[in-house]
Design a protein around this motif. Structure first.
Motif, PDB file in Angstrom:
ATOM      1  N   LEU A 137       0.807  -1.224   0.000  1.00 40.40           N
ATOM      2  CA  LEU A 137       0.000   0.000   0.000  1.00 40.40           C
ATOM      3  C   LEU A 137       0.836   1.269   0.000  1.00 40.40           C
ATOM      4  O   LEU A 137       0.364   2.329  -0.437  1.00 40.40           O
ATOM      5  CB  LEU A 137      -0.934  -0.003   1.215  1.00 40.40           C
ATOM      6  CG  LEU A 137      -1.988  -1.122   1.250  1.00 40.40           C
ATOM      7  CD1 LEU A 137      -2.739  -1.107   2.579  1.00 40.40           C
ATOM      8  CD2 LEU A 137      -2.967  -0.973   0.087  1.00 40.40           C
ATOM      9  N   GLU A 138       2.087   1.186   0.489  1.00 40.42           N
ATOM     10  CA  GLU A 138       2.944   2.371   0.553  1.00 40.42           C
ATOM     11  C   GLU A 138       4.051   2.359  -0.501  1.00 40.42           C
ATOM     12  O   GLU A 138       4.862   3.284  -0.548  1.00 40.42           O
ATOM     13  CB  GLU A 138       3.590   2.472   1.944  1.00 40.42           C
ATOM     14  CG  GLU A 138       2.613   2.686   3.079  1.00 40.42           C
ATOM     15  CD  GLU A 138       1.908   4.028   2.998  1.00 40.42           C
ATOM     16  OE1 GLU A 138       2.565   5.031   2.637  1.00 40.42           O
ATOM     17  OE2 GLU A 138       0.707   4.076   3.282  1.00 40.42           O
ATOM     18  N   TYR A 139       4.073   1.364  -1.347  1.00 40.51           N
ATOM     19  CA  TYR A 139       5.181   1.146  -2.276  1.00 40.51           C
ATOM     20  C   TYR A 139       5.485   2.386  -3.127  1.00 40.51           C
ATOM     21  O   TYR A 139       6.641   2.783  -3.291  1.00 40.51           O
ATOM     22  CB  TYR A 139       4.876  -0.036  -3.193  1.00 40.51           C
ATOM     23  CG  TYR A 139       6.060  -0.515  -3.996  1.00 40.51           C
ATOM     24  CD1 TYR A 139       6.939  -1.464  -3.489  1.00 40.51           C
ATOM     25  CD2 TYR A 139       6.323   0.009  -5.275  1.00 40.51           C
ATOM     26  CE1 TYR A 139       8.032  -1.893  -4.216  1.00 40.51           C
ATOM     27  CE2 TYR A 139       7.418  -0.409  -6.003  1.00 40.51           C
ATOM     28  CZ  TYR A 139       8.270  -1.356  -5.476  1.00 40.51           C
ATOM     29  OH  TYR A 139       9.372  -1.779  -6.196  1.00 40.51           O
ATOM     30  N   ASP A 140       4.440   3.019  -3.656  1.00 40.66           N
ATOM     31  CA  ASP A 140       4.618   4.174  -4.541  1.00 40.66           C
ATOM     32  C   ASP A 140       4.238   5.490  -3.875  1.00 40.66           C
ATOM     33  O   ASP A 140       4.056   6.513  -4.558  1.00 40.66           O
ATOM     34  CB  ASP A 140       3.791   3.998  -5.819  1.00 40.66           C
ATOM     35  CG  ASP A 140       4.355   2.907  -6.728  1.00 40.66           C
ATOM     36  OD1 ASP A 140       5.591   2.798  -6.806  1.00 40.66           O
ATOM     37  OD2 ASP A 140       3.555   2.180  -7.343  1.00 40.66           O
ATOM     38  N   ASN A 141       4.114   5.479  -2.548  1.00 41.99           N
ATOM     39  CA  ASN A 141       3.756   6.713  -1.841  1.00 41.99           C
ATOM     40  C   ASN A 141       4.997   7.602  -1.729  1.00 41.99           C
ATOM     41  O   ASN A 141       5.961   7.251  -1.041  1.00 41.99           O
ATOM     42  CB  ASN A 141       3.226   6.378  -0.444  1.00 41.99           C
ATOM     43  CG  ASN A 141       2.718   7.601   0.299  1.00 41.99           C
ATOM     44  OD1 ASN A 141       2.922   8.738  -0.118  1.00 41.99           O
ATOM     45  ND2 ASN A 141       2.071   7.381   1.429  1.00 41.99           N
ATOM     46  N   PRO A 142       5.011   8.758  -2.388  1.00 41.83           N
ATOM     47  CA  PRO A 142       6.213   9.618  -2.372  1.00 41.83           C
ATOM     48  C   PRO A 142       6.545  10.167  -0.993  1.00 41.83           C
ATOM     49  O   PRO A 142       7.678  10.615  -0.758  1.00 41.83           O
ATOM     50  CB  PRO A 142       5.842  10.745  -3.342  1.00 41.83           C
ATOM     51  CG  PRO A 142       4.350  10.766  -3.371  1.00 41.83           C
ATOM     52  CD  PRO A 142       3.922   9.342  -3.175  1.00 41.83           C
ATOM     53  N   GLN A 143       5.591  10.123  -0.069  1.00 41.49           N
ATOM     54  CA  GLN A 143       5.825  10.653   1.271  1.00 41.49           C
ATOM     55  C   GLN A 143       6.346   9.604   2.251  1.00 41.49           C
ATOM     56  O   GLN A 143       6.672   9.931   3.390  1.00 41.49           O
ATOM     57  CB  GLN A 143       4.534  11.268   1.824  1.00 41.49           C
ATOM     58  CG  GLN A 143       4.071  12.505   1.071  1.00 41.49           C
ATOM     59  CD  GLN A 143       2.824  13.098   1.682  1.00 41.49           C
ATOM     60  OE1 GLN A 143       1.771  12.451   1.738  1.00 41.49           O
ATOM     61  NE2 GLN A 143       2.925  14.325   2.159  1.00 41.49           N
ATOM     62  N   THR A 144       6.421   8.349   1.784  1.00 41.06           N
ATOM     63  CA  THR A 144       6.890   7.282   2.679  1.00 41.06           C
ATOM     64  C   THR A 144       7.951   6.396   2.027  1.00 41.06           C
ATOM     65  O   THR A 144       9.148   6.607   2.226  1.00 41.06           O
ATOM     66  CB  THR A 144       5.712   6.420   3.160  1.00 41.06           C
ATOM     67  OG1 THR A 144       4.983   5.920   2.013  1.00 41.06           O
ATOM     68  CG2 THR A 144       4.766   7.220   4.055  1.00 41.06           C
ATOM     69  N   LEU A 145       7.562   5.438   1.199  1.00 40.30           N
ATOM     70  CA  LEU A 145       8.500   4.409   0.737  1.00 40.30           C
ATOM     71  C   LEU A 145       9.010   4.565  -0.692  1.00 40.30           C
ATOM     72  O   LEU A 145       9.927   3.841  -1.084  1.00 40.30           O
ATOM     73  CB  LEU A 145       7.846   3.018   0.854  1.00 40.30           C
ATOM     74  CG  LEU A 145       7.385   2.548   2.227  1.00 40.30           C
ATOM     75  CD1 LEU A 145       6.865   1.113   2.143  1.00 40.30           C
ATOM     76  CD2 LEU A 145       8.503   2.648   3.253  1.00 40.30           C
ATOM     77  N   LYS A 146       8.452   5.456  -1.462  1.00 39.35           N
ATOM     78  CA  LYS A 146       8.746   5.478  -2.899  1.00 39.35           C
ATOM     79  C   LYS A 146      10.239   5.597  -3.212  1.00 39.35           C
ATOM     80  O   LYS A 146      10.746   4.924  -4.119  1.00 39.35           O
ATOM     81  CB  LYS A 146       7.985   6.622  -3.563  1.00 39.35           C
ATOM     82  CG  LYS A 146       8.152   6.633  -5.093  1.00 39.35           C
ATOM     83  CD  LYS A 146       7.327   7.724  -5.741  1.00 39.35           C
ATOM     84  CE  LYS A 146       7.505   7.678  -7.257  1.00 39.35           C
ATOM     85  NZ  LYS A 146       6.700   8.722  -7.943  1.00 39.35           N
ATOM     86  N   ASP A 147      10.944   6.416  -2.493  1.00 38.85           N
ATOM     87  CA  ASP A 147      12.353   6.678  -2.819  1.00 38.85           C
ATOM     88  C   ASP A 147      13.318   5.697  -2.167  1.00 38.85           C
ATOM     89  O   ASP A 147      14.542   5.834  -2.328  1.00 38.85           O
ATOM     90  CB  ASP A 147      12.718   8.106  -2.389  1.00 38.85           C
ATOM     91  CG  ASP A 147      11.937   9.163  -3.164  1.00 38.85           C
ATOM     92  OD1 ASP A 147      11.581   8.887  -4.314  1.00 38.85           O
ATOM     93  OD2 ASP A 147      11.668  10.242  -2.594  1.00 38.85           O
ATOM     94  N   TYR A 148      12.812   4.710  -1.442  1.00 39.06           N
ATOM     95  CA  TYR A 148      13.670   3.724  -0.792  1.00 39.06           C
ATOM     96  C   TYR A 148      14.002   2.573  -1.737  1.00 39.06           C
ATOM     97  O   TYR A 148      13.260   2.300  -2.694  1.00 39.06           O
ATOM     98  CB  TYR A 148      12.992   3.152   0.455  1.00 39.06           C
ATOM     99  CG  TYR A 148      12.893   4.112   1.620  1.00 39.06           C
ATOM    100  CD1 TYR A 148      13.681   5.253   1.693  1.00 39.06           C
ATOM    101  CD2 TYR A 148      12.010   3.871   2.672  1.00 39.06           C
ATOM    102  CE1 TYR A 148      13.591   6.133   2.753  1.00 39.06           C
ATOM    103  CE2 TYR A 148      11.916   4.746   3.748  1.00 39.06           C
ATOM    104  CZ  TYR A 148      12.707   5.870   3.781  1.00 39.06           C
ATOM    105  OH  TYR A 148      12.620   6.736   4.831  1.00 39.06           O
ATOM    106  N   THR A 149      15.111   1.887  -1.462  1.00 41.89           N
ATOM    107  CA  THR A 149      15.435   0.668  -2.202  1.00 41.89           C
ATOM    108  C   THR A 149      14.494  -0.456  -1.753  1.00 41.89           C
ATOM    109  O   THR A 149      13.756  -0.303  -0.767  1.00 41.89           O
ATOM    110  CB  THR A 149      16.886   0.243  -1.947  1.00 41.89           C
ATOM    111  OG1 THR A 149      17.017  -0.110  -0.555  1.00 41.89           O
ATOM    112  CG2 THR A 149      17.847   1.371  -2.277  1.00 41.89           C
ATOM    113  N   LEU A 150      14.532  -1.568  -2.453  1.00 44.46           N
ATOM    114  CA  LEU A 150      13.654  -2.692  -2.130  1.00 44.46           C
ATOM    115  C   LEU A 150      13.894  -3.175  -0.702  1.00 44.46           C
ATOM    116  O   LEU A 150      12.941  -3.387   0.059  1.00 44.46           O
ATOM    117  CB  LEU A 150      13.877  -3.839  -3.118  1.00 44.46           C
ATOM    118  CG  LEU A 150      13.034  -5.106  -2.871  1.00 44.46           C
ATOM    119  CD1 LEU A 150      11.540  -4.796  -2.969  1.00 44.46           C
ATOM    120  CD2 LEU A 150      13.425  -6.207  -3.854  1.00 44.46           C
TER     121      LEU A 150
END
Length: 438
Positions: free
Chosen positions: A240-253
């Motif tokens: 649910l947060e995979y593509d959320n730019p405010q949470t996980l989007k910019d993180y590595t896998l």
């Protein structure tokens, strides 16, 4: 309930003293009461930042309240009696039996000793591991930060003296993540499960069966429920947060997996945050609402309705759907009293959360999801907030204070009442009449 109330009032008195404030000015009554309540009820919601608002003396008071609240007033008092070599009467032993939900009065003193010693050992190990990170970052002050964070994590309190944004600065630090998660799970899994696992390991030489098969039914339910909820929760947060730019989007896998796992674990009523909760998507917030409401396991430091309660409710519903007379788990039939207790605790906790949500909605101009998140966090003594706690007015603070108190002592007291209540076999019972349900 009186013990918790007296502890809160005592903590409020000390936190109201000027010496407890980092600025030398006495904290307001509401801020002192709120902080004492959230510490004693091991919740973690704070109206003023712990790291910058309280002096070392104030932080020591908060830490003591967390330790008392995590272990329980009954355990602390019993431990002091043992330490002072005071003899425990039958009433003291009955109270301990109810507090730990045990089936027998035998070995209670030994059990309390193991709980206290085990707690101190685990918290000590956690503090030492934290020091590897915090001493290089904070210098000598890192020792105190490590001790405070370890106790808070083990007691599932979620209060820290690291920064005003909780553990967000350490969201990608493997050591902090792993140690915190382990302390949360070990504290929340319950003391009964600890000693059951140790018992099975000791007996492995005599009995070659698998460890899991030798565990009690309670331990099996607690362990499996905890693992399933953590894994499923982490997967849902990840997706649910995979593509959320405010949470996980910019993180590595790997970083996304790490942060998602921590978010799932911290909803076990721990309250630490490596993600700003207000930045979560609505779907993730709803998932976290359910995870917070369930909480940890019985006879531990966590809150919520408890994993075993949730499992019993699901098993009971499944038995009804399948038109089975008995509720069963892992090949064992559950006592009807256990099903009734689980239903009562769930209904009571939901009622507390619902009423709190309604009252906060009536007194606060805020988003409904944020209010529901706050109410669930207070009821289940979690400590996660969507940035609402610091905006509470005095009425809102009072509502949350009462919610935290009832959320901590209500289900426990109700469970104790079930243990003590004995039905009179000679009582006249009303006739049965069929009704339509569903």
């Amino acid at each position: 309930m009186i013990g918790f109330l007296l502890t809160i009032l005592t903590g409020t008195f000390f936190l109201s003293l000027p010496i407890s404030s980092a600025h030398g000015n006495a904290a307001s009554f509401w801020d002192a009461l709120f902080t004492a309540t959230t510490a004693t009820c091991v919740t973690g919601l704070v109206v003023i930042p712990t790291v910058s608002s309280w002096s070392v003396f104030g932080q020591v008071v908060i830490l003591l309240l967390i330790q008392i609240g995590g272990l329980g007033v009954v355990t602390i008092m019993s431990g002091l009696m043992i330490l002072l070599h005071k003899k425990m009467g039958i009433n003291d032993r009955l109270l301990l039996q109810d507090a730990f939900n045990l089936n027998s009065l035998s070995g209670l003193v030994r059990f309390v000793k193991k709980v206290v010693i085990g707690t101190l050992v685990i918290e000590g190990i956690g503090a030492l591991l934290y020091m590897i990170v915090f001493i290089p970052d904070f210098g000598p002050k890192g020792i105190w930060i490590s001790i405070f964070t370890s106790v808070s994590a083990f007691c599932n309190a979620g209060i820290d003296i690291i920064a005003e944004n909780s553990l967000c600065d350490y969201a990608l630090n493997p050591m902090v993540n792993i140690v915190t998660c382990l302390l949360i799970v070990i504290g929340g899994i319950g003391y009964i499960v600890w000693w059951d696992i140790i018992r099975v390991i000791k007996n492995m030489r005599q009995n070659k069966r698998k460890i899991f098969g030798n565990l009690t039914l309670h331990s099996k339910i607690a362990i499996i429920s905890t693992l399933l909820l953590i894994i499923v929760g982490a997967i849902l947060v990840f997706v649910l947060e995979y593509d959320n730019p405010q949470t996980l989007k910019d993180y590595t896998l790997f970083q996304k997996i790490e942060v998602s796992f921590f978010q799932s674990v911290t909803t076990r009523t721990a309250g630490f945050a490596t993600l700003p909760q207000e930045n979560l998507t609505n779907a993730t917030a709803v998932v976290c609402l359910l995870l917070m409401f369930i909480g940890g396991s019985p006879v531990g430091t966590a809150g919520g309705i408890k994993t075993v309660t949730f499992a019993v409710i699901i098993a009971s519903a499944w038995a009804s759907i399948c038109n089975k007379k008995d509720t069963e788990l892992f090949g064992r039939r559950l006592a009807k009293q256990a099903v009734s207790k689980a239903t009562a605790v769930t209904c009571m906790s939901f009622a507390i959360m619902f009423i709190s949500t309604v009252l906060l909605s009536a007194t606060m101009d805020a988003d409904l999801l944020d209010i529901a998140y706050e109410a669930a966090s207070a009821t289940a003594t979690v400590g996660l907030t969507r940035n609402l706690t610091t905006t509470l007015n005095d009425i809102g603070k009072l509502i949350v204070i009462i919610t935290m108190y009832l959320g901590r002592v209500g289900p426990i007291s109700l469970a104790v009442a079930f243990n003590r209540k004995k039905e009179n076999p000679n009582i006249i019972r009303n006739p049965i009449e069929e009704i339509s349900v569903g």
